[in-house]
Structures are given as C-alpha cells and as structure tokens.
Design an enzyme around this catalytic site. Structure first.
Site, PDB file in Angstrom:
ATOM      1  N   ARG A 230       0.842  -1.192   0.000  1.00 24.67           N
ATOM      2  CA  ARG A 230       0.000   0.000   0.000  1.00 24.67           C
ATOM      3  C   ARG A 230       0.876   1.241   0.000  1.00 24.67           C
ATOM      4  O   ARG A 230       1.935   1.275   0.637  1.00 24.67           O
ATOM      5  CB  ARG A 230      -0.919   0.039   1.235  1.00 24.67           C
ATOM      6  CG  ARG A 230      -2.093  -0.928   1.193  1.00 24.67           C
ATOM      7  CD  ARG A 230      -3.150  -0.515   0.174  1.00 24.67           C
ATOM      8  NE  ARG A 230      -4.330  -1.370   0.213  1.00 24.67           N
ATOM      9  CZ  ARG A 230      -4.476  -2.477  -0.482  1.00 24.67           C
ATOM     10  NH1 ARG A 230      -3.492  -2.895  -1.265  1.00 24.67           N
ATOM     11  NH2 ARG A 230      -5.593  -3.191  -0.399  1.00 24.67           N
ATOM     12  N   GLU A 259      -2.241   7.671  -5.123  1.00 21.36           N
ATOM     13  CA  GLU A 259      -2.395   7.095  -6.456  1.00 21.36           C
ATOM     14  C   GLU A 259      -3.711   7.442  -7.134  1.00 21.36           C
ATOM     15  O   GLU A 259      -3.818   7.377  -8.351  1.00 21.36           O
ATOM     16  CB  GLU A 259      -2.207   5.580  -6.409  1.00 21.36           C
ATOM     17  CG  GLU A 259      -3.196   4.833  -5.535  1.00 21.36           C
ATOM     18  CD  GLU A 259      -2.785   3.372  -5.343  1.00 21.36           C
ATOM     19  OE1 GLU A 259      -3.600   2.500  -5.673  1.00 21.36           O
ATOM     20  OE2 GLU A 259      -1.663   3.123  -4.883  1.00 21.36           O
ATOM     21  N   HIS A 286      -0.818  -0.109  -9.557  1.00 19.35           N
ATOM     22  CA  HIS A 286      -1.539  -1.025  -8.657  1.00 19.35           C
ATOM     23  C   HIS A 286      -2.130  -2.214  -9.425  1.00 19.35           C
ATOM     24  O   HIS A 286      -3.332  -2.486  -9.363  1.00 19.35           O
ATOM     25  CB  HIS A 286      -2.648  -0.278  -7.916  1.00 19.35           C
ATOM     26  CG  HIS A 286      -2.927  -0.844  -6.553  1.00 19.35           C
ATOM     27  ND1 HIS A 286      -3.300  -0.082  -5.481  1.00 19.35           N
ATOM     28  CD2 HIS A 286      -2.888  -2.129  -6.081  1.00 19.35           C
ATOM     29  CE1 HIS A 286      -3.487  -0.847  -4.416  1.00 19.35           C
ATOM     30  NE2 HIS A 286      -3.228  -2.094  -4.756  1.00 19.35           N
TER      31      HIS A 286
END
Length: 312
Positions: A230, A259, A286
């Site tokens: 994360r 992000e 991601h």
C-alpha cells in the site's frame, strides 16, 4: 434485489449474480456519488476505492453485503459496518501468487536495469550493451516484511533463485519462519542484512511510514526496496531524497500514497511525483492482482460468499 459494482472485477461476478438480482456498474464513484447511489442496493462489489465511511454506511439503508475483491479492509469502517449488520467479505490469499510474481519481476527489472535499457533502444535508438552491468539474485539476501501468504510466496520464489531469506512479522514465532526456510529478524536486523527488502504488510497506523529516512539509514547503499502493498508504508519524500543521494540501490512500487489523487480510472486522470525523476524508481498502477487467473479466482470466491450470505 440489486447489486452495485464500482470497480473493475471479473465478469463472472456480474454474470452469476445477475441470475438472482439486477446488477449495475458505476466505475469508481466519489464518496458523494456513492452516498447518493447506495440507498437502493443490497449488495456492493468493490476493491479499495472509495473509502467506505460512516456517512456512506448510514446512506446504505438496504445494504446487506459488501464484497471486496482484494485483501485489505482498511478502507472500510468495519466496526460501523458490523454495527449496521452489513457483512463484509474480502479475498485473502487469492492474489498471492500474482503479487509475488510481480514482485520478482520488478526485482529482476531493477537488478538488470531492463526498463532503462528498453527505453534506450526503443526511444533513443541507442544500442550500448556495455552501459548495463547488472547483478544476479543468486546468493543475495531477500528480506520479507510481512510473512503472510504473499510474503511466503515471494520467499519461495526467491529461494528458487538461490536467495537467502530473512523475514519480519510481529505475529509469528521463530519456528514459523523456520518452517518456511527463513530466519526471523527484527526490522532493524532485516534492513541491515538484506540486499532486497520486499514489503507485504497492510497499511495501518503502525505501518504508516514504516520505511522512512531512519530505516533507510540502516540499509546497504545498493539495497533495492520493493513495495507491492500500500502507498504510505514507504515515505515517498524520504525515498526520493535517498535515491537522489545514491543512499539506496533502487525502489520499485506497485502503489503510491496519492495514487488516486488525479481521479484514478477516470478519463484524463493524472498526477505527479518527484520520484518520477529518479532513474532507479520503477512503478506500475496497482496491478498486483491484475491477472486473469487471480481475477477469476477472486470472482468465484466473492460470488460464493455473497450467495451464501443471501441464501441464494
């Protein structure tokens, strides 16, 4: 009965649940948009955005189930969801191999400088094989922070390359590491010993900025850090300064702290970071669980949980 899907998930979820209820899709709504949409739905299928707070849960007057097609649940107010009688299901472990393989991929990319080499050939039209002298994974020490399903799979793949495995996990005992042919260490011990540090812990108040200037100071100057967990676990400002000062060998990430600051998957989304200036920084948006295999397995798991919860 109605189901709302708000992220890119496997098509089987819509197809199967569509046999029992109306299924609608609204990609990555904001919190305000979701708050307006959610009152008419009994089922919510999502991944990690947006954050499900008390306001959304209060608006969700008919909501019975939240199916989370990922591992982490830090984006949901779990205590309040339980208080409201809303069942929340995630998919632990089903993306483990996908994330682990991406980790090894980035480890190899930074070790052999393949991203820069590719750019030199395709963009600059330069062919200079003497410019790139990499290093092998064989014989190096891999430090795994967080020794759950993903961390253990990363360690297993690392061993296949001939790496020595050390690991940190505050919830495990020495014998738990030994069973996986790893040596348990403290954070400081691991950082000092490792040639590669791979992060696989959830984002919590305790792990926020887990890797910052203080921890980087313990590392070898050529240590490569990998974060497939994360954004926010690695302090990006401190990492940028370390890369600029050649105090670290490289940083590979699949996540960033902000992000979705530019709108995520929405049209024209974009954002900036000083890390983008660093040659020894590589990043992907991601995509850790974004394989057809993991998506299919997660989809089947969530379908089963929703059907079980609603007695379908």
């Amino acid at each position: 009965m109605k189901c709302l899907i708000i992220d890119a998930v496997h098509e089987s979820i819509s197809a199967e649940l569509g046999k029992f209820m109306q299924v609608d899709t609204k990609m990555l709504p904001t919190q305000e948009e979701l708050k307006a949409l959610i009152p008419e739905y009994e089922v919510l299928i999502m991944r990690v955005d947006p954050k499900i707070n008390k306001e959304i849960l209060d608006a969700a007057k008919n909501l019975k189930v939240i199916g989370v097609c990922s591992v982490g649940l830090n984006h949901i107010d779990m205590d309040y969801a339980k208080e409201k009688g809303i069942q929340v299901f995630n998919a632990p472990g089903l993306n483990a191999n996908a994330v682990a393989e991406l980790t090894i991929s980035k480890m190899l990319d930074l070790s052999r400088d393949t991203m820069t080499a590719n750019n030199d050939v395709k963009v600059k039209h330069e062919w200079d094989k003497y410019k790139f002298v990499g290093r092998e994974l064989r014989g190096r020490t891999l430090g795994v922070m967080g020794f759950g399903r993903i961390g253990r799979r990363v360690a297993e793949l690392g061993r296949a390359f001939g790496m020595t495995i050390v690991a940190y996990d505050p919830f495990l005992k020495a014998e738990d590491f030994e069973k996986e042919n790893a040596t348990g260490m403290t954070v400081e011990e691991l950082l000092k010993a490792s040639d590669y540090v791979s992060i696989h812990v959830p984002l919590t108040p305790e792990t926020k900025d887990l890797i910052s200037a203080k921890q980087i100071a313990f590392m070898k100057d050529d240590c490569i850090v990998l974060n497939m967990s994360r954004g926010g676990i690695v302090n990006e400002k401190d990492m940028y300064e370390a890369l600029q000062a050649n105090k670290i060998g490289g940083y590979a990430s699949d996540v960033m702290e902000n992000e979705l600051a530019g709108g995520g998957l929405t049209a024209g989304a974009g954002f900036a970071s000083p890390l983008f200036e660093c040659d020894k920084f590589i990043v992907s948006p991601h995509i850790g669980a974004q394989t057809v295999d993991a998506s299919r397995d997660i989809g089947q798991h969530i379908i089963g949980k929703v059907k079980e919860a609603l007695s379908l």
